[in-house]
Design a protein around this motif. Structure first.
Motif, PDB file in Angstrom:
ATOM      1  N   GLU A 333       0.826  -1.193   0.000  1.00 31.39           N
ATOM      2  CA  GLU A 333       0.000   0.000   0.000  1.00 31.39           C
ATOM      3  C   GLU A 333       0.864   1.249   0.000  1.00 31.39           C
ATOM      4  OE1 GLU A 333      -3.984  -0.231   2.557  1.00 31.39           O
ATOM      5  OE2 GLU A 333      -2.183  -0.899   3.544  1.00 31.39           O
ATOM      6  N   PRO A 335       1.800   4.982   1.222  1.00 31.31           N
ATOM      7  CA  PRO A 335       1.678   5.528   2.580  1.00 31.31           C
ATOM      8  C   PRO A 335       0.364   6.272   2.824  1.00 31.31           C
ATOM      9  CG  PRO A 335       3.819   6.033   1.670  1.00 31.31           C
ATOM     10  CD  PRO A 335       3.059   5.363   0.596  1.00 31.31           C
ATOM     11  N   ILE A 338      -2.641   4.173   4.165  1.00 33.92           N
ATOM     12  CA  ILE A 338      -2.573   3.450   5.431  1.00 33.92           C
ATOM     13  C   ILE A 338      -3.329   4.235   6.486  1.00 33.92           C
ATOM     14  CG2 ILE A 338      -1.003   2.496   7.139  1.00 33.92           C
ATOM     15  CD1 ILE A 338       1.150   2.661   4.896  1.00 33.92           C
ATOM     16  N   GLU A 340      -4.434   5.520  10.155  1.00 31.15           N
ATOM     17  CA  GLU A 340      -3.573   5.837  11.288  1.00 31.15           C
ATOM     18  C   GLU A 340      -3.471   4.616  12.193  1.00 31.15           C
ATOM     19  OE1 GLU A 340      -4.617   9.468  13.296  1.00 31.15           O
ATOM     20  OE2 GLU A 340      -3.364   8.837  14.972  1.00 31.15           O
ATOM     21  N   GLY A 341      -2.261   4.347  12.605  1.00 27.22           N
ATOM     22  CA  GLY A 341      -2.055   3.235  13.516  1.00 27.22           C
ATOM     23  C   GLY A 341      -2.072   1.894  12.832  1.00 27.22           C
ATOM     24  N   GLY A 342      -1.905   1.879  11.539  1.00 25.60           N
ATOM     25  CA  GLY A 342      -1.879   0.602  10.844  1.00 25.60           C
ATOM     26  C   GLY A 342      -0.551   0.402  10.151  1.00 25.60           C
ATOM     27  N   THR A 343      -0.325  -0.808   9.711  1.00 26.60           N
ATOM     28  CA  THR A 343       0.860  -1.043   8.909  1.00 26.60           C
ATOM     29  C   THR A 343       0.384  -1.389   7.503  1.00 26.60           C
ATOM     30  OG1 THR A 343       0.896  -3.386   9.434  1.00 26.60           O
ATOM     31  CG2 THR A 343       2.166  -1.940  10.853  1.00 26.60           C
ATOM     32  N   PRO A 344       1.212  -1.139   6.534  1.00 28.10           N
ATOM     33  CA  PRO A 344       0.759  -1.360   5.161  1.00 28.10           C
ATOM     34  C   PRO A 344       0.536  -2.838   4.852  1.00 28.10           C
ATOM     35  CG  PRO A 344       3.077  -0.768   5.214  1.00 28.10           C
ATOM     36  CD  PRO A 344       2.561  -0.593   6.599  1.00 28.10           C
ATOM     37  N   HIS A 345      -0.423  -3.092   4.026  1.00 26.49           N
ATOM     38  CA  HIS A 345      -0.675  -4.459   3.568  1.00 26.49           C
ATOM     39  C   HIS A 345       0.131  -4.720   2.298  1.00 26.49           C
ATOM     40  CE1 HIS A 345      -4.697  -5.535   5.633  1.00 26.49           C
ATOM     41  NE2 HIS A 345      -3.807  -5.052   6.470  1.00 26.49           N
TER      42      HIS A 345
ATOM     43  N   MET B  90       1.212  -6.154  12.045  1.00 27.10           N
ATOM     44  CA  MET B  90      -0.021  -6.611  11.419  1.00 27.10           C
ATOM     45  C   MET B  90       0.363  -7.375  10.169  1.00 27.10           C
ATOM     46  SD  MET B  90      -1.824  -2.998  11.836  1.00 27.10           S
ATOM     47  CE  MET B  90      -3.210  -2.836  12.912  1.00 27.10           C
ATOM     48  N   VAL B 245      -8.250  -2.488  15.345  1.00 26.84           N
ATOM     49  CA  VAL B 245      -7.022  -2.753  16.069  1.00 26.84           C
ATOM     50  C   VAL B 245      -5.922  -1.911  15.448  1.00 26.84           C
ATOM     51  CG1 VAL B 245      -5.266  -4.472  16.549  1.00 26.84           C
ATOM     52  CG2 VAL B 245      -7.653  -5.065  16.751  1.00 26.84           C
ATOM     53  N   LYS B 246      -5.206  -1.218  16.296  1.00 19.60           N
ATOM     54  CA  LYS B 246      -4.124  -0.402  15.783  1.00 19.60           C
ATOM     55  C   LYS B 246      -2.802  -0.978  16.241  1.00 19.60           C
ATOM     56  CE  LYS B 246      -6.505   3.924  15.287  1.00 19.60           C
ATOM     57  NZ  LYS B 246      -6.818   5.195  15.882  1.00 19.60           N
ATOM     58  N   LEU B 247      -1.789  -0.591  15.533  1.00 22.51           N
ATOM     59  CA  LEU B 247      -0.453  -1.018  15.917  1.00 22.51           C
ATOM     60  C   LEU B 247      -0.161  -0.486  17.321  1.00 22.51           C
ATOM     61  CD1 LEU B 247       1.750  -2.549  14.364  1.00 22.51           C
ATOM     62  CD2 LEU B 247       2.850  -0.374  13.997  1.00 22.51           C
ATOM     63  N   PHE B 470      10.030   2.261   6.551  1.00 23.59           N
ATOM     64  CA  PHE B 470       9.431   1.292   5.634  1.00 23.59           C
ATOM     65  C   PHE B 470      10.235   1.190   4.339  1.00 23.59           C
ATOM     66  CE2 PHE B 470       5.962   1.571   8.535  1.00 23.59           C
ATOM     67  CZ  PHE B 470       5.387   0.319   8.473  1.00 23.59           C
ATOM     68  N   TYR B 473       9.907   4.598   2.298  1.00 27.78           N
ATOM     69  CA  TYR B 473       9.383   5.827   2.873  1.00 27.78           C
ATOM     70  C   TYR B 473       9.344   5.645   4.373  1.00 27.78           C
ATOM     71  CZ  TYR B 473       5.265   2.856   2.758  1.00 27.78           C
ATOM     72  OH  TYR B 473       4.407   1.813   2.907  1.00 27.78           O
ATOM     73  N   LEU B 475       7.173   6.274   7.847  1.00 32.86           N
ATOM     74  CA  LEU B 475       5.797   6.468   8.268  1.00 32.86           C
ATOM     75  C   LEU B 475       5.826   6.945   9.708  1.00 32.86           C
ATOM     76  CD1 LEU B 475       3.145   5.958   6.817  1.00 32.86           C
ATOM     77  CD2 LEU B 475       2.964   3.816   8.052  1.00 32.86           C
ATOM     78  N   MET B 477       4.342   7.434  13.242  1.00 32.02           N
ATOM     79  CA  MET B 477       3.302   6.878  14.092  1.00 32.02           C
ATOM     80  C   MET B 477       3.174   7.776  15.322  1.00 32.02           C
ATOM     81  SD  MET B 477       2.206   3.787  13.020  1.00 32.02           S
ATOM     82  CE  MET B 477       2.686   2.669  11.721  1.00 32.02           C
TER      83      MET B 477
END
Lengths: 853, 572
Positions: A333, A335, A338, A340-345, B90, B245-247, B470, B473, B475, B477
């Protein structure tokens, strides 16, 4: 895709029973009617003189009515089963000479269509592809209609000799002429416009419809040019809706999807066996090429030569096998998608043939393909299949998208024969229209000011200056080779806690190629360029530093004052000549560094000392200082009114929902688009009146220091300032999307310069603007005072001290001087005066005592 | 509904399947046989309710063992366990055959890795999806939080594997003969990998040591920064919108622990190249090391959930005031009778991130105690750390030395090769407390890694953001971390909001009773979670402050927060 794979599987030896694949507990069902359609076509073709089918017998495959218990999802699953071992669309096959064997594609296939002779009598009753609502004839006809008759609405106005043909017919002709293309790109938008129903079917049942598409295409090509050898693939792109990678779910399986993402990993190119050739070890007989069927090659057990008939003697001949390219890439994905608070799939994408290496890691792409799932085999030797599925996308089309910040798409205005940018053009056109509307607003200047860092309180004039920096002036290159930079450099000097850094960060966010460095952490080479030796090859390579990297952007340097002198001196060239010259280790190069520098610094004593001159406060080399177009002094003065408002502003941020006063401001993307558009397309030129005003204003500025009453002559402005003024007024004109710099721009530019200068170049001794202060660090009046002091000291020394006599303490001299003059004299003043005298050779200083020589 | 019929702890899948079959029958009857189970995709059919009522209404929660490193090899597969952890990574979605037709009845595979029934015909099945999360024990979790909800002793329970069974497992592994899929009976005859057995055996004697030795190098392939956290769990969550659910969320997952020997089999089919890239990340998490947990019930944990005594209904002002007073006096004692420092520390402990507007963070109050030297840092620093450890659920002390900065991995990094997020020290749950001891810092040169690390820390300090790498890039948080710095002079690397010179007048030597600690924890948790609203009085208080403060913006935030945080306990 499946059909392409299927099309190849009709060779005799490829027949594989499900038992061959021990890992599958399922009967290898096969539902690809197109496959059989192809085979039917091929059969007939072989019967005819032409090597290609003159008319494919699409009506030929009758599929048995779907068993009642079968559901579409079941069908999908069965297809997955069949596909899972890595049966991938092979390269377009060249016809095989397999005439003598009935091309039954599958053994143990419950729905093997009637392949033979089917093409002759097309049934009157519609035949549906099993498990779907696709009527083969209907779809066939619809595709043919589309290819033949689709006309690009945008071409309507054009008068063209080939206009009588549709868009795709022309494309086909082009392919035939060039003989290079092996694929026909079909814009799904066109398809939708022409036949929404067909589009729906294609998205829903891509395997089947694409198979028919290919057959229709081949048929069409064969009619136009019977000798055309290559297989043409249909590549669909630009679907109506693109799915977010995150939202792919089981219901998308076996459907056509379009997703955007970033390639993060590419496998090496995998040669995939397509046709295997075996040789008999006993007699040396070469077998017929054996097609790969669902990832397997069946080795002939018996030598087919009549005379030999040896068993288990066949061996694979690598050289004569045919391979196709395959590659697996991982798509992640982007940036911005994504949450907030998620990681890319991520998702795996399979690329074939031409698509291999079409994208590199790091590329942003849009992929159109078929979402597939396959079961996981537990081990190569085990039959069991887990209940878990792996998913991947069979790629049909890949398009690179590059949307980095502040870059408005480049397709503007250029005549692009590729029609695939239609939608973007339209949306872009809208965008530009909107921007133009914005620019016509009377208060656009204030609006832009408000939009810049709305959370930073006031400092409006600083923001205006920064805005000018973002828009920039016009660089000028004279035929003689002289360059005048268009970039505006700004220095912010201020007390701690005046949100300088925040302004910097905001600018960094906005600028197209912002590099943010901190003075402390930057070295000279880190800023400019660095020559390194490659450890492996021994070659010297240039590595760009921050300034070079921010070419055509803004280089934000925080903590400018804490930067080492060495590093700072590197900035001289960059800030005026806009290049970085390198001459070391065998490399002599000049790199472009057309960057605007935005620096911020604390005063030397952390807080601004009003007693000291600006130069002393900033403690920067005057040469460097004069290269800044605007120097803002942001001082933290205690003032109840201002404090109250500031406090209110900050406190308001703490409210539960901070409603940043809903001012009419532009949001960040709009602002970015606005700036980039202006920078790209607006090149304002000075109008006559503006030029007049500039000259007048400049003369005025020079005159100002020339007070008739005072003896001293203060330089108020320099030639550098007039350049700055031109740049600023150009930037101001750009803000209005105006091609002409008007008088009001010039007036505003003067005002900005004045505001900045009044703060930064006020001589605290006289209160007037004093450019000498900026240029040399000493103001005219200060210099006068120093000269006076030196003279007085000299006189004193001459009077009081004998040549070679006893030394006198400095304090005593100071006392004497204070008695004599009305001026207030500090010890350090005296010390510097004595220093001057010492250079003249009049006195010698030992520590605290002075001796006349 | 089915409560008594099934031992929900011992055989949760039985209950799941029974409810499903019943629901499917009902649905089939209703819809007339067409697609009876299609409606169950992404939905619950009543199984969840059964478990919820069992766990929370009938007090079943106490009967569910807590899965941790020590009992990993002891718990029987396919039983109900619970696990508290932080979502570290995740891993995307997984598609599985959710429902399928076995003869004439519909069966489900939900909450299990594989089916006890052979999957008959592919077309009679439905594909469903579930989310995979890699969870680790919360970094920096303090020991008192573990005591608060102890599960039953695993070894005394019926669901524990008996020694014979373990022996059997071992034999099974030795024989390497498995015929599992046919009789479908996993539990008894399951064979397992050797390391698993070793774990099981070692864990009797010294679980921590053996786990550490074995897991750290293999499991994540990185230096795991938190000692004892080598244990992790792959949680499969069902029926949930993605964004829930968040990281870095801390949650309790209650679900079915599964162990499937077949999945544990090595997947080294290197001949098949495409597996290399299509193979998902779970392949690197061998089930023998990383247990699978099929989550039935999930709840997010807040600081309150770690308190052993349930919070009193309404925090009364008097109660709050008295607790505050006792905490403050204790802090004063710990800080060597420096009352100002104690006040500031209390405010600091109460601060939390309220809001973030662009680059401005509101509500944080990072604190810098100056005036430490090495000796006093070791005395008071330890005291402060100990106290914080006993007050807050998660805390860590970081020795800020050149060596640490140059070597530690602070930044979490995505490894695109393996598809995993490799954790860094700064991957922390919301509300973690970090103490930096800057007295250890000496002059020296930072490597590029050291510079990166300091930038990260600075960024964290200034904007409460941690950049995750990543590869292509970065990211950012958002975090909410309380930062306390102990330094000699004002720390210029970690610029705090509030700088307090620390002047102790005596050596600390106090210990708090368990009861007191209990009440203080409750106080901190409660007051922190109270909604803070800006009232107009606060506003008025703030403005006089600003005229005092010369360093306008940053300092004002601190003072504002001070007044705000003080307000809450006073006015409530």
């Amino acid at each position: 895709m499946a059909s392409r794979g299927g099309g190849n599987s009709n060779s005799p030896n490829s027949v594989s029973s499900p038992d061959v694949r021990p890992s599958s507990p399922l009967p290898a069902t096969n539902s690809s009617p197109a496959q059989s359609g192809r085979s039917g076509g091929r059969r007939r073709r072989r019967g005819s003189a032409s090597p290609y089918p003159s008319s494919p017998s699409l009506g030929g495959f009758e599929t048995p009515p779907p068993p009642g218990r079968r559901t579409p999802s079941g069908a999908a699953t069965s297809r997955q089963r069949q596909n899972w071992t890595g049966r991938f669309p092979p390269t377009p096959s060249t016809p095989m000479s397999t005439d003598d064997v009935p091309p039954s594609s599958e053994a143990g296939d419950e729905d093997t269509p009637e392949t033979d002779g089917g093409g002759v009598d097309a049934d009157a009753a519609p035949v549906f592809v099993w498990g779907t609502n696709i009527s083969v004839q209907d779809v066939n006809a619809a595709i043919l209609r589309f290819l033949r008759h689709f006309r690009d609405p945008r071409d309507a106005g054009r008068v063209d000799p080939v206009m009588d043909e549709g868009k795709y017919m022309r494309a086909i002709h082009r392919i035939l002429e060039l003989e290079g293309g092996e694929s026909l790109d079909v814009d799904a938008h066109d398809l939708f416009d022409h036949d929404p129903d067909l589009y729906g079917k294609m998205v829903r049942y891509p395997l089947e419809v694409l198979a028919i598409f290919d057959i229709v295409l081949m048929d069409l090509v064969a009619r136009i040019e019977p000798l055309f050898e290559k297989h043409i693939q249909t590549r669909i792109y630009n679907l109506k809706s693109s799915v977010c990678l995150r939202n792919l779910n089981p219901s998308d399986i076996e459907k056509m999807v379009s997703i955007k993402g970033m390639i993060i990993r590419c496998s090496s190119v995998i040669p995939e066996l397509k046709e295997a050739v075996f040789r008999c070890l006993v007699c040396g007989f070469y077998s017929e090429p054996v097609m790969v069927d669902r990832g397997r090659v069946t080795e002939p057990h018996i030598c087919q030569k009549e005379q030999c008939k040896a068993t288990n003697s066949m061996t694979l001949v690598h050289n004569r096998c045919r391979f196709a390219d395959k590659q697996i890439i991982k798509l992640q994905e982007t940036p911005d998608e994504i949450p907030e608070g998620g990681t890319p799939h991520t998702v795996s994408v399979l690329m074939h043939d031409k698509l291999v290496d079409a994208g590199k890691p790091g590329d942003r792409v849009e992929i159109t393909g078929i979402y597939r799932a396959m079961t996981i085999r537990i081990g190569p030797t085990q039959r069991t299949v887990k209940s878990i599925f792996k998913t991947y996308i069979d790629c049909l089309h890949i398009k690179k998208t590059d949307k980095s910040r502040l870059h408005i798409e480049d397709s503007m205005g250029t005549d692009n024969p590729d029609a695939n940018k239609t939608a973007e053009d339209v949306s872009l056109g809208d965008k530009v229209e909107k921007l133009k509307e914005l620019s016509k607003l009377p208060d656009i200047y204030d609006r832009l000011t408000r939009s810049l860092a709305p959370n930073i309180w006031e400092l409006d004039d600083v923001k205006r200056g920064l805005l000018c920096q973002l828009f920039g002036g016009n660089p000028l290159r004279l035929p003689s080779g002289a360059n005048f930079r268009g970039d505006i450099n700004i220095l912010l000097v201020g007390d701690p806690g005046t949100s300088k850094s925040q302004l910097l960060q905001y600018m960094h966010k906005l600028s197209p190629r912002g590099i943010y460095t901190s003075g402390r952490g930057s070295s000279a080479v880190g800023l400019t360029a660095y020559v390194a030796k490659d450890p492996e090859t021994g070659e010297t390579v240039l590595e760009s530093g921050a300034l070079v990297l921010s070419d055509k952007g803004v280089c934000c340097i925080d903590e400018f004052d804490k930067m080492s002198d060495n590093a700072r001196s590197m900035l001289h060239e960059v800030m005026e000549q806009q290049t970085v010259s390198i001459a070391k280790a065998g490399i002599i190069a000049s790199l472009n560094a057309r960057t605007s520098v935005l620096a911020c610094a604390n005063p030397t004593e952390s807080r601004y000392n009003p007693r000291l001159s600006v130069i002393d406060n900033i403690h920067l080399a005057p040469t460097l200082l004069s290269r800044f177009d605007l120097i803002y002094l942001i001082l933290d003065k205690a003032d109840e009114q201002t404090d109250r408002r500031l406090a209110k502003h900050i406190v308001s941020l703490h409210f539960e929902n901070p409603n940043i006063e809903e001012i009419e401001a532009l949001d960040l993307p709009t602002l970015v688009a606005y700036i980039s558009y202006a920078r790209k397309y607006i090149q304002p030129r000075l109008s006559d009146e503006a030029a007049e005003e500039l000259t007048r204003g400049y003369v005025e500025m020079r005159k100002r220091g020339n007070n008739p009453g005072s003896r001293k002559k203060v330089i108020t402005a320099t030639a550098r300032q007039i350049e700055s003024l031109i740049r600023l007024s150009e930037a101001l004109a750009r803000m209005r999307f105006s091609e002409v710099v008007e008088v009001r721009d010039v007036v505003e530019a003067f005002r900005l310069l004045e505001v900045a200068m009044q703060q930064s170049a006020t001589d605290h001794a006289t209160g007037t603007i004093d450019m000498d202060l900026i240029m040399t660090g000493v103001s005219a009046s200060e210099r006068l005072r120093r000269d006076n002091l030196v003279a007085a000291t000299r006189n004193l020394v001459m009077e009081k001290m004998q040549l070679g006599g006893a030394s006198v303490r400095m304090i005593e001299l100071l006392e004497e001087l204070r008695k004599q003059s009305s001026m207030e004299i500090h010890l350090h003043d005296l010390r510097s005066a004595l220093g001057t005298l010492m250079t003249e050779g009049a006195v010698v200083i030992h520590g605290d005592s002075v001796k006349r020589v | 509904m089915v409560g008594p019929q099934y031992d929900l702890v011992g055989n949760p899948l039985g209950a799941v399947r029974a409810t499903f079959e019943r629901a499917a029958e009902a649905a089939a009857a209703e819809s007339g046989g067409r697609e009876p189970v299609a409606a169950f995709r992404g939905k619950d059919w009543g199984a969840n309710e059964v478990f919820r009522s069992f766990l929370f209404e009938q007090g079943g929660l106490d009967k569910v063992p807590v899965l941790d490193a020590s009992n990993l090899g002891l718990i029987k597969p396919n039983t109900l366990v619970r696990f508290r952890g932080m979502v570290q990574d995740m891993l995307g979605n997984e598609y599985y055959v959710g429902a399928f037709k076995d003869g004439s009845t519909w069966r489900t595979n939900k909450f299990s890795d594989f089916s006890p029934f052979s999957i008959p015909h592919p077309c009679d099945s439905h594909l469903w999806e579930r989310h995979l999360f890699h969870c680790v024990p919360v970094p920096g979790q303090n020991s008192w939080t573990r005591e608060s909800s102890p599960g039953p002793d695993v070894c005394t329970m019926s669901i524990c594997l008996t020694p014979e069974q373990r022996e059997k497992r071992k034999r099974g592994a030795d024989n390497d003969a498995m015929d599992v899929s046919e009789n479908g009976n996993v539990e008894a005859s399951s064979s397992s990998k050797k390391p698993k057995d070793d774990d099981a055996h070692n864990s009797n004697s010294s679980p921590e040591v053996s786990m550490n030795k074995e897991h750290i190098p293999e499991m994540n392939g990185v230096d795991h920064h938190i000692p004892g956290s080598s244990f992790s769990c792959l949680v499969k969550v069902y029926d949930m919108p993605e964004s829930q659910v968040k990281l870095n969320d801390v949650a309790e997952f209650i679900g079915v622990y599964t162990f499937d020997p077949e999945l544990a089999a090595p997947t080294d089919n290197s001949d098949d190249i495409m597996f290399d890239l299509i193979e998902d990340v779970t392949a690197q998490l061998p089930p023998s090391k990383v247990p699978r947990l099929h989550c039935l019930v999930r709840r997010k944990l807040s600081a309150h959930d770690f308190l052993s005594k349930p919070p009193t209904a309404e925090p009364s002002p008097i109660l709050l005031k008295s607790i505050r007073q006792s905490l403050l006096s204790h802090l004063t004692l710990v800080l060597g009778k420096d009352e100002l420092a104690a006040q500031c520390l209390l405010l600091h402990l109460l601060s939390r991130l309220l809001n973030k507007v662009d680059v401005v963070t509101v509500g944080r109050l990072s604190l810098n105690f100056t005036g430490f030297n090495r000796e006093s840092a070791s005395i008071f620093g330890n005291q402060i750390n100990n106290l914080i450890q006993r007050l807050l659920p998660y805390s860590q002390a970081i020795p800020l030395s050149i060596e640490y900065l140059n070597t530690a991995t602070l930044q979490p990094r995505k490894d695109n090769k393996s598809g995993r997020l490799i954790t860094g020290v700064l991957q922390l749950p919301q509300g973690t407390h970090l103490t930096f001891d800057e007295t250890l810092l000496q002059s020296g040169s930072l490597t590029s890694k050291g510079v990166e690390n300091t930038m990260l820390l600075k960024n964290l300090m200034e904007s409460q953001m941690v950049e995750y790498d990543f590869e292509y890039y970065k990211l950012e948080m958002a975090t909410d971390i309380q930062l306390l710095t102990l330094s000699e002079g004002k720390s210029n690397i970690l610029l705090s909001d509030l700088i307090v010179p620390f002047r102790p007048s005596c050596v600390p030597g106090v210990n708090a009773s368990a009861e007191e600690l209990e009440s203080w924890r409750w106080y901190l948790a409660t007051v922190r979670s109270l909604p803070q609203s800006t009232e107009s009085e606060t506003y008025q208080v703030t403005i006089p402050c600003t005229t005092l403060s010369t360093n306008a913006v940053m300092y004002l935030m601190g003072t504002y927060l001070m007044s705000c945080a003080m307000f809450v306990p006073h006015y409530r």
